[in-house]
Design a protein around this motif. Structure first.
Motif, PDB file in Angstrom:
ATOM      1  N   GLY A  42       5.669  30.535  30.484  1.00 24.89           N
ATOM      2  CA  GLY A  42       6.240  31.757  31.020  1.00 24.89           C
ATOM      3  C   GLY A  42       7.688  31.977  30.655  1.00 24.89           C
ATOM      4  N   ARG A  43       8.501  30.917  30.624  1.00 27.17           N
ATOM      5  CA  ARG A  43       9.934  31.109  30.474  1.00 27.17           C
ATOM      6  C   ARG A  43      10.438  30.818  29.067  1.00 27.17           C
ATOM      7  N   VAL A  44       9.657  30.114  28.272  1.00 26.34           N
ATOM      8  CA  VAL A  44      10.102  29.819  26.921  1.00 26.34           C
ATOM      9  C   VAL A  44       9.301  30.624  25.902  1.00 26.34           C
ATOM     10  N   CYS A  45       8.020  30.332  25.782  1.00 25.48           N
ATOM     11  CA  CYS A  45       7.192  30.955  24.745  1.00 25.48           C
ATOM     12  C   CYS A  45       7.087  32.465  24.920  1.00 25.48           C
ATOM     13  N   VAL A  46       6.727  32.899  26.113  1.00 21.70           N
ATOM     14  CA  VAL A  46       6.484  34.330  26.312  1.00 21.70           C
ATOM     15  C   VAL A  46       7.756  35.143  26.156  1.00 21.70           C
ATOM     16  N   ARG A  47       8.834  34.694  26.738  1.00 19.98           N
ATOM     17  CA  ARG A  47      10.090  35.439  26.635  1.00 19.98           C
ATOM     18  C   ARG A  47      10.580  35.518  25.190  1.00 19.98           C
ATOM     19  N   SER A  48      10.549  34.378  24.489  1.00 20.44           N
ATOM     20  CA  SER A  48      11.057  34.368  23.116  1.00 20.44           C
ATOM     21  C   SER A  48      10.156  35.176  22.189  1.00 20.44           C
ATOM     22  N   THR A  49       8.836  35.083  22.402  1.00 22.03           N
ATOM     23  CA  THR A  49       7.909  35.873  21.591  1.00 22.03           C
ATOM     24  C   THR A  49       8.168  37.360  21.780  1.00 22.03           C
ATOM     25  N   HIS A  50       8.269  37.759  23.032  1.00 23.55           N
ATOM     26  CA  HIS A  50       8.490  39.175  23.344  1.00 23.55           C
ATOM     27  C   HIS A  50       9.804  39.666  22.750  1.00 23.55           C
ATOM     28  N   ALA A  51      10.866  38.875  22.913  1.00 23.74           N
ATOM     29  CA  ALA A  51      12.176  39.296  22.416  1.00 23.74           C
ATOM     30  C   ALA A  51      12.164  39.481  20.900  1.00 23.74           C
ATOM     31  N   PHE A  52      11.502  38.566  20.200  1.00 20.38           N
ATOM     32  CA  PHE A  52      11.439  38.655  18.741  1.00 20.38           C
ATOM     33  C   PHE A  52      10.651  39.891  18.310  1.00 20.38           C
ATOM     34  N   VAL A  53       9.459  40.057  18.880  1.00 14.91           N
ATOM     35  CA  VAL A  53       8.613  41.186  18.490  1.00 14.91           C
ATOM     36  C   VAL A  53       9.289  42.509  18.820  1.00 14.91           C
ATOM     37  N   PHE A  54       9.844  42.606  20.016  1.00 14.64           N
ATOM     38  CA  PHE A  54      10.461  43.856  20.468  1.00 14.64           C
ATOM     39  C   PHE A  54      11.621  44.262  19.564  1.00 14.64           C
ATOM     40  N   SER A  55      12.403  43.278  19.118  1.00 12.29           N
ATOM     41  CA  SER A  55      13.605  43.591  18.337  1.00 12.29           C
ATOM     42  C   SER A  55      13.326  43.761  16.849  1.00 12.29           C
ATOM     43  N   GLN A  56      12.254  43.150  16.333  1.00 11.25           N
ATOM     44  CA  GLN A  56      12.016  43.144  14.893  1.00 11.25           C
ATOM     45  C   GLN A  56      10.962  44.152  14.426  1.00 11.25           C
ATOM     46  N   CYS A  57      10.102  44.616  15.337  1.00  7.98           N
ATOM     47  CA  CYS A  57       9.002  45.488  14.923  1.00  7.98           C
ATOM     48  C   CYS A  57       9.459  46.941  14.788  1.00  7.98           C
ATOM     49  N   THR A  58       8.588  47.744  14.179  1.00  7.91           N
ATOM     50  CA  THR A  58       8.788  49.196  14.160  1.00  7.91           C
ATOM     51  C   THR A  58       8.083  49.783  15.373  1.00  7.91           C
ATOM     52  N   HIS A  59       8.828  50.320  16.307  1.00  9.64           N
ATOM     53  CA  HIS A  59       8.247  50.847  17.532  1.00  9.64           C
ATOM     54  C   HIS A  59       7.317  52.025  17.227  1.00  9.64           C
ATOM     55  N   GLY A  60       6.185  52.041  17.928  1.00  6.64           N
ATOM     56  CA  GLY A  60       5.207  53.088  17.721  1.00  6.64           C
ATOM     57  C   GLY A  60       4.221  52.798  16.613  1.00  6.64           C
ATOM     58  N   ASN A  61       4.352  51.648  15.966  1.00  7.83           N
ATOM     59  CA  ASN A  61       3.484  51.272  14.850  1.00  7.83           C
ATOM     60  C   ASN A  61       2.741  49.989  15.215  1.00  7.83           C
ATOM     61  N   ALA A  62       1.446  50.104  15.546  1.00  6.63           N
ATOM     62  CA  ALA A  62       0.670  48.947  16.001  1.00  6.63           C
ATOM     63  C   ALA A  62       0.567  47.868  14.929  1.00  6.63           C
ATOM     64  N   ASP A  63       0.404  48.274  13.665  1.00  6.91           N
ATOM     65  CA  ASP A  63       0.301  47.293  12.584  1.00  6.91           C
ATOM     66  C   ASP A  63       1.605  46.509  12.426  1.00  6.91           C
ATOM     67  N   SER A  64       2.722  47.182  12.608  1.00 10.59           N
ATOM     68  CA  SER A  64       4.012  46.500  12.538  1.00 10.59           C
ATOM     69  C   SER A  64       4.155  45.493  13.680  1.00 10.59           C
ATOM     70  N   ILE A  65       3.663  45.847  14.856  1.00 11.28           N
ATOM     71  CA  ILE A  65       3.685  44.934  15.999  1.00 11.28           C
ATOM     72  C   ILE A  65       2.927  43.655  15.656  1.00 11.28           C
ATOM     73  N   LEU A  66       1.727  43.796  15.108  1.00  8.69           N
ATOM     74  CA  LEU A  66       0.892  42.640  14.773  1.00  8.69           C
ATOM     75  C   LEU A  66       1.536  41.795  13.682  1.00  8.69           C
ATOM     76  N   GLU A  67       2.095  42.438  12.672  1.00  9.17           N
ATOM     77  CA  GLU A  67       2.754  41.711  11.590  1.00  9.17           C
ATOM     78  C   GLU A  67       3.957  40.923  12.114  1.00  9.17           C
ATOM     79  N   THR A  68       4.667  41.490  13.076  1.00 12.08           N
ATOM     80  CA  THR A  68       5.825  40.804  13.635  1.00 12.08           C
ATOM     81  C   THR A  68       5.388  39.625  14.496  1.00 12.08           C
ATOM     82  N   PHE A  69       4.315  39.777  15.251  1.00  7.19           N
ATOM     83  CA  PHE A  69       3.737  38.656  15.988  1.00  7.19           C
ATOM     84  C   PHE A  69       3.383  37.520  15.023  1.00  7.19           C
ATOM     85  N   ASP A  70       2.720  37.872  13.925  1.00  2.29           N
ATOM     86  CA  ASP A  70       2.292  36.858  12.958  1.00  2.29           C
ATOM     87  C   ASP A  70       3.495  36.181  12.304  1.00  2.29           C
TER      88      ASP A  70
END
Length: 265
Positions: A42-70
């Protein structure tokens, strides 16, 4: 590494008490480990994953979200299913064309986004997540991907608590069938059979056909244990359609026998 740091100071106490209170100490250890795992998740993996994806992805683009997760998962520990299982999931969704999907185990929204981007306009996803932080951050990721609340529902509780409350989410609309057409189980494998039985009891599986996807992250289908034995013991309504390294697809179908009986009459 974090688990080792937390657990080592507890070992002397555990060893001293184990001979006298073995059963109670064992139960206590299981609870302590579960707490530590939840804390790390909850406090390490989820927060860091969310912060990375939120800041690096193209908002409004689902494929960009998935690519950033990967991209994140390629270098950091992640609870997401990843591109390999994700592509297999995509194949099932395209083949089944579900209108109602149930996801047990949200994991920060990765598989939720994969599912939503392939659903029809009238389709809906219900995703269940035990951890409130994961549910909150996962919901934000889904919204950032461009999906609306009318397309999905996040239920924050355990799977066994949620299942009896899900019927209002599957009221059939025009062109959709009653019940979930697709169920993704990616939470606790020991809970899979219990949850499948609960879904049967509540009549939440679409009788004309529902694909139940069982994720086994340790790469062994044998780890599914009792649920596979149960499925094989009920060939009248279940069959194993595909078995992959990380995922088993089970097909539930109940209507065909009833239709045949009606035709005979």
């Amino acid at each position: 590494m974090s688990l080792m740091v937390v657990s080592i100071p507890l070992l002397p106490v555990i060893m001293m008490l184990s001979s006298r209170y073995r059963v109670k100490v064992t139960a206590l250890c299981h609870r302590a480990l579960a707490w530590v795992l939840r804390l790390v998740r909850g406090r390490v993996c989820v927060r860091s994953t969310h912060a990375f994806v939120f800041s690096q992805c193209t908002h409004g683009n689902a494929d960009s979200i998935l690519e950033t997760f990967d991209l994140y998962g390629a270098t950091q520990p992640s609870l997401c299913i990843g591109p390999k299982i994700g592509e297999a999931l995509d194949e099932v969704v395209r083949r089944v064309c579900p209108s109602r999907v149930l996801e047990l185990g949200m994991h920060c929204g990765y598989s939720s986004v994969r599912l939503l981007r392939l659903l029809p306009p009238a389709g809906r996803l219900v995703t269940v997540e035990l951890d409130p932080l994961t549910a909150e951050l996962g919901e934000e990721i889904i919204l950032v991907s461009g999906f609306k609340h009318s397309q999905f529902q996040v239920v924050t509780c355990s799977s066994n608590e949620s299942i009896p409350t899900l019927r209002p989410f599957i009221k059939p609309d025009q062109g959709t069938s009653e019940g979930f057409n697709l169920v993704l189980m990616d939470h606790n494998p020991q809970q899979y059979l219990t949850d499948l039985l609960a879904l049967e009891k509540e009549e939440l599986l679409c009788p004309s056909g529902c694909s139940v996807l069982l994720i086994h992250r340790d790469r062994r289908a044998e780890s599914l244990g009792e649920i596979v034995d149960y499925i094989r013991a009920k060939p009248d309504c279940y069959c194993i359609k595909t078995e992959l390294q990380f995922m088993t697809e089970v097909l539930f179908q109940k209507e065909s026998t009833e239709v045949n009986m009606d035709q005979k009459v």
